[in-house]
Design a protein around this motif. Structure first.
Motif, mmCIF file in Angstrom:
data_model
loop_
_atom_site.group_PDB
_atom_site.id
_atom_site.type_symbol
_atom_site.label_atom_id
_atom_site.label_comp_id
_atom_site.label_asym_id
_atom_site.label_seq_id
_atom_site.Cartn_x
_atom_site.Cartn_y
_atom_site.Cartn_z
ATOM 1 N N ARG A 106 -14.339 9.035 5.384
ATOM 2 C CA ARG A 106 -15.298 8.792 6.366
ATOM 3 C C ARG A 106 -15.868 10.274 6.781
ATOM 4 N NH1 ARG A 106 -16.059 3.355 8.498
ATOM 5 N NH2 ARG A 106 -14.388 2.020 7.320
ATOM 6 N N LEU A 127 -15.444 -10.416 -9.717
ATOM 7 C CA LEU A 127 -16.265 -10.198 -10.753
ATOM 8 C C LEU A 127 -17.322 -11.386 -10.626
ATOM 9 C CD1 LEU A 127 -15.584 -8.597 -13.807
ATOM 10 C CD2 LEU A 127 -17.584 -8.116 -12.245
ATOM 11 N N LYS A 150 -22.955 1.210 1.693
ATOM 12 C CA LYS A 150 -24.120 0.317 1.432
ATOM 13 C C LYS A 150 -25.143 0.482 2.915
ATOM 14 C CE LYS A 150 -25.325 -4.149 -0.491
ATOM 15 N NZ LYS A 150 -24.551 -4.910 -1.383
ATOM 16 N N GLN A 172 -19.088 -11.462 1.903
ATOM 17 C CA GLN A 172 -19.335 -10.116 2.020
ATOM 18 C C GLN A 172 -18.676 -9.743 3.786
ATOM 19 O OE1 GLN A 172 -21.594 -7.156 0.741
ATOM 20 N NE2 GLN A 172 -21.325 -8.372 -1.609
ATOM 21 N N GLU A 226 -7.679 -2.303 9.949
ATOM 22 C CA GLU A 226 -7.531 -1.135 9.117
ATOM 23 C C GLU A 226 -6.928 -0.191 10.052
ATOM 24 O OE1 GLU A 226 -10.633 2.292 7.659
ATOM 25 O OE2 GLU A 226 -11.316 0.043 7.554
ATOM 26 N N ASP A 274 -6.072 3.654 0.030
ATOM 27 C CA ASP A 274 -5.357 2.283 0.145
ATOM 28 C C ASP A 274 -6.533 0.872 -0.037
ATOM 29 O OD1 ASP A 274 -2.775 2.254 -0.116
ATOM 30 O OD2 ASP A 274 -2.624 3.126 1.749
ATOM 31 N N VAL A 275 -6.114 -0.101 -0.518
ATOM 32 C CA VAL A 275 -7.030 -1.062 -0.895
ATOM 33 C C VAL A 275 -7.760 -1.913 0.396
ATOM 34 C CG1 VAL A 275 -5.987 -2.085 -3.110
ATOM 35 C CG2 VAL A 275 -4.882 -2.852 -1.037
ATOM 36 N N SER A 276 -6.769 -1.576 1.653
ATOM 37 C CA SER A 276 -7.225 -2.150 2.723
ATOM 38 C C SER A 276 -8.321 -1.502 3.414
ATOM 39 C CB SER A 276 -6.208 -2.702 3.870
ATOM 40 O OG SER A 276 -5.422 -1.342 4.053
ATOM 41 N N THR A 277 -8.453 -0.090 3.077
ATOM 42 C CA THR A 277 -9.416 0.699 3.655
ATOM 43 C C THR A 277 -10.609 0.916 2.777
ATOM 44 O OG1 THR A 277 -8.410 2.606 2.805
ATOM 45 C CG2 THR A 277 -7.969 2.181 4.861
ATOM 46 N N ARG A 278 -10.574 0.318 1.379
ATOM 47 C CA ARG A 278 -11.531 0.637 0.580
ATOM 48 C C ARG A 278 -12.897 -0.004 0.880
ATOM 49 N NH1 ARG A 278 -8.810 0.048 -5.429
ATOM 50 N NH2 ARG A 278 -7.390 1.669 -5.066
ATOM 51 N N ARG A 279 -12.680 -1.395 1.325
ATOM 52 C CA ARG A 279 -14.001 -2.185 1.476
ATOM 53 C C ARG A 279 -14.788 -1.518 2.847
ATOM 54 N NH1 ARG A 279 -14.010 -8.522 0.347
ATOM 55 N NH2 ARG A 279 -16.190 -8.657 -0.129
ATOM 56 N N GLY A 280 -14.163 -1.037 3.723
ATOM 57 C CA GLY A 280 -14.790 -0.376 4.825
ATOM 58 C C GLY A 280 -15.468 0.823 4.414
ATOM 59 N N ARG A 337 -20.365 -4.533 -8.864
ATOM 60 C CA ARG A 337 -21.272 -5.705 -8.747
ATOM 61 C C ARG A 337 -21.548 -6.017 -7.100
ATOM 62 N NH1 ARG A 337 -21.792 -11.262 -7.778
ATOM 63 N NH2 ARG A 337 -19.645 -11.676 -6.868
ATOM 64 N N HIS A 338 -20.690 -5.505 -6.343
ATOM 65 C CA HIS A 338 -21.086 -5.873 -4.909
ATOM 66 C C HIS A 338 -21.800 -4.747 -4.278
ATOM 67 C CE1 HIS A 338 -18.374 -9.401 -3.472
ATOM 68 N NE2 HIS A 338 -17.846 -8.975 -4.494
ATOM 69 N N GLN A 395 -18.679 -0.524 2.316
ATOM 70 C CA GLN A 395 -19.752 -1.181 3.445
ATOM 71 C C GLN A 395 -20.451 -0.246 4.075
ATOM 72 O OE1 GLN A 395 -20.338 -4.336 4.101
ATOM 73 N NE2 GLN A 395 -18.675 -5.277 2.795
ATOM 74 N N GLU A 432 0.892 -1.176 -0.006
ATOM 75 C CA GLU A 432 -0.013 0.136 -0.076
ATOM 76 C C GLU A 432 1.055 1.226 -0.013
ATOM 77 O OE1 GLU A 432 -4.118 -0.603 1.935
ATOM 78 O OE2 GLU A 432 -2.705 -1.524 3.490
ATOM 79 N N ALA A 440 -15.823 -4.744 -10.537
ATOM 80 C CA ALA A 440 -16.032 -5.734 -9.341
ATOM 81 C C ALA A 440 -16.665 -4.737 -8.123
ATOM 82 C CB ALA A 440 -14.545 -5.738 -9.171
ATOM 83 N N SER A 441 -16.417 -3.589 -7.586
ATOM 84 C CA SER A 441 -17.122 -2.791 -6.648
ATOM 85 C C SER A 441 -18.587 -2.620 -7.149
ATOM 86 C CB SER A 441 -16.379 -1.549 -6.384
ATOM 87 O OG SER A 441 -15.281 -1.455 -6.464
ATOM 88 N N SER A 470 -9.368 -7.653 0.541
ATOM 89 C CA SER A 470 -9.932 -6.396 -0.067
ATOM 90 C C SER A 470 -10.236 -6.147 -1.442
ATOM 91 C CB SER A 470 -9.039 -5.245 0.350
ATOM 92 O OG SER A 470 -8.497 -5.578 1.910
ATOM 93 N N PRO A 508 -12.843 -6.659 -4.198
ATOM 94 C CA PRO A 508 -14.186 -7.650 -4.596
ATOM 95 C C PRO A 508 -13.835 -8.470 -5.906
ATOM 96 C CG PRO A 508 -14.308 -5.285 -5.037
ATOM 97 C CD PRO A 508 -13.122 -5.369 -4.484
#
Lengths: 589, 331
Positions: B163, A557, B199, A563, A571, B187-193, B220-221, B196, A340, B217-218, A553, A555
């Motif tokens: 955030r 396709l 959502k 999830q 984090e 950064d990738v490790s914080t993207r998903r949070g 889709r989720h 979520q 990162e 891909a995002s 991390s 997602p």
């Protein structure tokens, strides 16, 4: 704010300038109570310095010391008042024009330009003739003649800030124009306001003294300018009465000097590139571990990095960005380096070509390329080594290409620097290379700005392959590109690799991409290589928790994946690790 | 049936190109229409230059379209308000910007950013203000709120900043959030949070989100529906599962094939030709790159076809498959 002030005071220029100016302010404030009446005839005219009159007497018999001290008061008061007013008017007009744009900008810019083309001195003289005499007249005249230049500076700054997202965000939040100008834009110009104020005060003191010396001020007042005016009238030069004008002259020069120092200090504070860079940390162990490292080289490896540590010198002391990293790359292999921002992955890539910024240094370990120790190369050997053995493709193709040279010239530069032939042969090779990366050979005569992002990056690859290197370091070459362009480019790289046989060190944060592209992948976390394995094995059974976090991390396709929300603990742990590195220079996102 | 929460109808936007006195204009958006329901996430996907961000700026009322309408709960806001948005509109439609390093003002604290939105829209005042700021920070997962409220943007990580940006949008209690690539700078490790979090907002508060992204891909989720934009036109739209699992438009298929996913994604060829000419003024914009393009594609703009319920595709090839044209959809 307090931190800024403290840094300002720590600077030598600011300390000297500030002390000097404070001294003058003190003299101007309390001095007049301790000296004689500057207008009374206290003694004989044209008397040199004596115990009765320390600075002598004027051509009419007033005390020169008293005139100098009392003169400071009005001179500085007018100087600061005009400095503040010019800055205020200039900033308001300039920011309003720059922020609102369109019609308002047209009207205000036209007004500003008209003021700019009117010569200041005649304007001041004409204006002075119509206004009642006194210090107020001087303030009005100088403000009127001086604001326009400032408005231009502030307009340019506002234009630059207007496009920033935080202004758009404030608009979306529903803020009014007036509030955006005063609370969002203006505070971001604090340093410009400060240095403009200092500069304007300098202008005001100079212009005021000049006008008064010409007799255009209030000749009855006691200021530095009128002191000089009377010195001229009383023929101080003809009678060689130097003491009448020298003290005032020195005072004016010192005030100007202190203001210049302050303004330069503010510039340096806000623009770090003007400051001298911090010294790079020294190598802790200078090749003391040479023998074991050499033995550790894997047989048949093209590149062996052994126990490599790189440190940056920051204001808080040395900071280790790459921490004892060891890795091997075989000929023709694609090695992926994932991490990162702040993990040190770009720093490691740059180190392979010894392209580190001056504030960073290799403090430990070795880089062995085909048996040669890159860390020990002499400057000439290094120049020959770079690009011909190991070359690089940079993240931003636009800034890696020279915008004022055609592509052909850039090929010629690269080839000629390594003993290439004539310009014609360089252009021929350029055409060949462009065709190789899938571009039209005619583009050899094109300029970088004529190309799209994907085409520029192809040129970057063509340049990197110009000298047929054995290893190409690719530092996030596709991060700024669209996925379709990215895939086209990577497929081309793989095809060229199998044809020409070079190895690739591919650096990116995009782990799924890396797994598809690379033979082996290394995961870098906070400068440490936490896991190295084949792409195949990493995909299915990664062992290190950080690798698994990175993998989860992204997602997917296709298949339904869980999830599971990213645990905030992880984090936070990741951001805590990165925190000390965030302030480092040279971070490439 | 009640009108959709937010509706865009035939939005057009072009920008002047060329120098002084030049009347040339470049079309960035052509007849873009879509609707967003309460509690729904609509993903807007496309490559850079497809007009995604221009569309976001139009809907956030940072820019005004040349023609077309924006309807909020069925009310035509452009016709009523003209160029500058009312406070009421800002109170219902908020935006989260792409770059959290740029969207927060470096001279103000986290608390200031949130307080301003709360005060400006009359959501809180006085002693309640601090309590509300802390509640907002906690709702986006920023704890301990008391400490974080006092920080300046440069003291936060990218994920934390984004955030805060989401919290600022939430402060005005909006109905719609336009999220312009909210994770691409993280950064990738914080993207998903962050994803979520977005959502969750639709589930808990019924906020409609227009999620702009280039990352399928995002999409889709996160998204319930997907809108694919190419060169300023909508080429395909429908439920996420339909569009991404059974893509009809050749451009959607091209995008999907380029997503770095799976071991052999680099081994499959791209289903497109290399674009040599800019999109033509006439016909389908994708025609120069389309591997299936025929004469029709270069001559006439295809209408929308409806291969499945709610699945619209703007492609001539659909009509040759025997699917009946649905002229009503193209309006």
């Amino acid at each position: 704010m307090r931190e800024t002030l403290r840094r300002l005071l720590r600077q030598r220029k600011a300390a000297v300038g500030g002390t000097l100016l404070l001294g003058f302010l003190l003299v101007a404030l309390v001095g007049p109570w301790f000296v004689m009446d500057p207008t009374e005839l206290m003694g004989q005219p044209h008397q040199p310095p004596s115990s009765a009159h320390w600075f002598g007497t004027t051509g009419q018999g007033q005390d020169v010391l008293a005139q100098t001290v009392v003169g400071a008061r009005e001179t500085l008061a007018i100087g600061f008042a005009v400095g503040a007013l010019v800055t205020l008017v200039g900033a308001l007009v300039g920011i309003t024009a720059g922020y609102l744009g369109r019609r308002v900008d047209d009207a205000l810019t036209l007004t500003t330009n008209i003021f700019l083309v009117i010569p200041g001195l005649p304007l001041a003289i004409v204006l002075g003739a119509y206004l009642p005499s006194g210090p107020f007249r001087m303030v009005v005249v100088l403000t009127f003649a001086g604001w326009a230049w400032n408005a231009r500076v502030f307009r340019a700054e506002a234009l630059a800030l207007r496009g920033r997202d935080f202004v758009a965000a404030a608009v979306v939040a529903g803020e009014s124009h007036a509030r955006i100008i005063t609370r969002e834009l203006l505070p971001n110009m604090a340093s410009l306001v400060a240095s403009s104020f200092i500069g304007n005060t300098l202008y005001a003191v100079g212009a005021q003294v000049g006008l008064e010396f010409l007799g255009l001020g209030d000749v009855g007042a006691v200021t530095w300018g009128t002191n000089l005016y009377w010195a001229g009238n009383d023929a101080a030069l003809l009678t060689r009465s130097w003491w009448i004008f020298v003290p005032t002259g020195i005072c004016i020069a010192l005030v100007g000097f202190s203001l210049t120092l302050l303004s330069s200090a503010i510039d340096e504070l806000t623009n770090p590139s003007l400051r001298a860079p911090p010294k790079a940390p020294k190598a802790a162990v200078v090749h003391a571990v040479a023998t074991p490292a050499q033995e550790a080289t894997a047989p048949g490896a093209l590149l062996s990095v052994r126990e490599l540590s790189i440190e940056y010198m920051t204001q808080a002391g040395p900071s280790r960005v790459v921490d004892q990293v060891s890795l091997d790359i075989a000929p023709g292999e694609v090695f992926g380096l994932a991490g990162e921002s702040g993990s040190g992955k770009s720093t490691l890539g740059y180190a392979l070509l010894r392209l580190l910024p001056s504030s960073a240094a290799i403090t430990q370990g070795r880089i062995l390329f085909e048996g040669t120790d890159v860390t020990a190369l002499s400057p000439e050997a290094l120049r020959a080594f770079r690009w011909s053995r190991v070359s690089m493709v940079f993240q931003s193709a636009m800034s890696a290409l020279n915008p004022v040279l055609t592509l052909g010239e850039q090929f010629h530069d690269t080839l000629a620097a390594h003993g290439g032939g004539s310009r014609a042969s360089s252009y021929a090779r350029g055409r060949e290379l462009l065709a190789m990366v899938g571009l039209k050979p005619e583009l050899v005569d094109a300029w970088p700005h004529q190309l799209s992002g994907g085409m520029r990056q192809r040129v970057g690859i063509a340049l990197a392959l110009a000298l047929e290197p054995r290893l190409v370091v690719m530092d996030e070459p596709t991060t700024a590109l669209d996925v379709v362009v990215q895939k086209e480019l990577l497929q081309r790289v793989l095809e060229l690799k199998s044809r020409l046989g070079f190895a690739v060190l591919f650096i990116t944060h995009d782990l799924p991409l890396l797994l598809a592209l690379s033979d082996r992948v290394g995961i870098l976390q906070a400068g440490k290589l936490v896991e190295v394995d084949t792409a195949q094995r990493l995909r299915t059974d990664a062992r290190h928790p950080y690798t698994r976090l990175l993998l989860s991390s992204f997602p997917h396709l296709g298949a339904t994946d869980t999830q599971a929300p990213t645990p905030d603990v992880l984090e936070q742990a990741a951001s805590a690790l990165k925190a000390p590195l965030a302030a480092l220079p040279g971070g490439r996102r | 049936m009640s009108p959709p929460l937010l509706e865009a109808a035939r939005l057009n936007r072009s920008f002047p190109v060329g120098g002084f006195l030049s009347h040339a204009r470049r079309k960035v958006l052509t007849d873009v229409s879509f609707s967003l329901e309460r509690g729904e996430i609509l993903a807007l996907v496309g490559e850079s230059g497809s007009g995604k961000s221009t569309l976001a700026r139009l809907l956030a009322r940072l820019d005004t379209p040349d023609s077309g309408d924006i309807l909020l709960s069925g009310e035509n806001v452009l016709a009523r308000e003209g160029g500058s948005a009312s406070l009421a509109y800002r109170g219902r439609v908020q935006m989260v910007f792409q770059d959290p390093f740029a969207s927060l003002n470096p001279v103000h604290t986290v608390a200031y950013h949130l307080e301003r939105s709360l005060v400006r829209h009359g959501r809180a005042r006085g002693v309640e203000l601090t309590r509300k700021v802390h509640a907002l920070l906690e709702s986006v997962g920023l704890t301990p709120a008391e400490q974080l409220a006092k920080r300046y943007p440069h003291e936060l990580s990218g994920g934390q900043r984004q955030r805060v940006a989401v919290a600022r949008a939430l402060a005005v209690e909006p109905d719609v959030i336009i999220a312009d690539e909210p994770t691409s700078m993280l950064d990738v490790s914080t993207r998903r949070g962050v994803l979520q979090l977005l959502k969750g907002l639709t589930r808990e508060r019924g906020i409609g989100i227009l999620f702009i992204t280039h990352d399928l891909a995002s999409a889709r989720h996160l998204a319930d529906r997907v809108l694919v934009l190419y060169a300023g036109s909508v080429v395909e739209t429908g439920r996420t599962s339909d569009v991404l699992q059974a893509p009809r438009h050749p451009y959607t298929r091209l995008l999907l094939s380029a997503v770095p996913d799976g071991a052999d994604f680099l081994r499959t060829p791209l289903p497109a030709r290399v674009a040599t000419t800019p999109p033509p003024p006439l016909g389908c914009a994708f025609a120069p790159r389309c591997p299936h393009a025929d004469v029709r594609c270069h001559e006439a703009l295809p209408p929308f076809h409806l291969p499945a319920a709610e699945h619209h595709v703007r492609c001539h090839l659909e009509s040759s498959k025997g699917v009946p044209d649905d002229a009503a959809v193209s309006s």
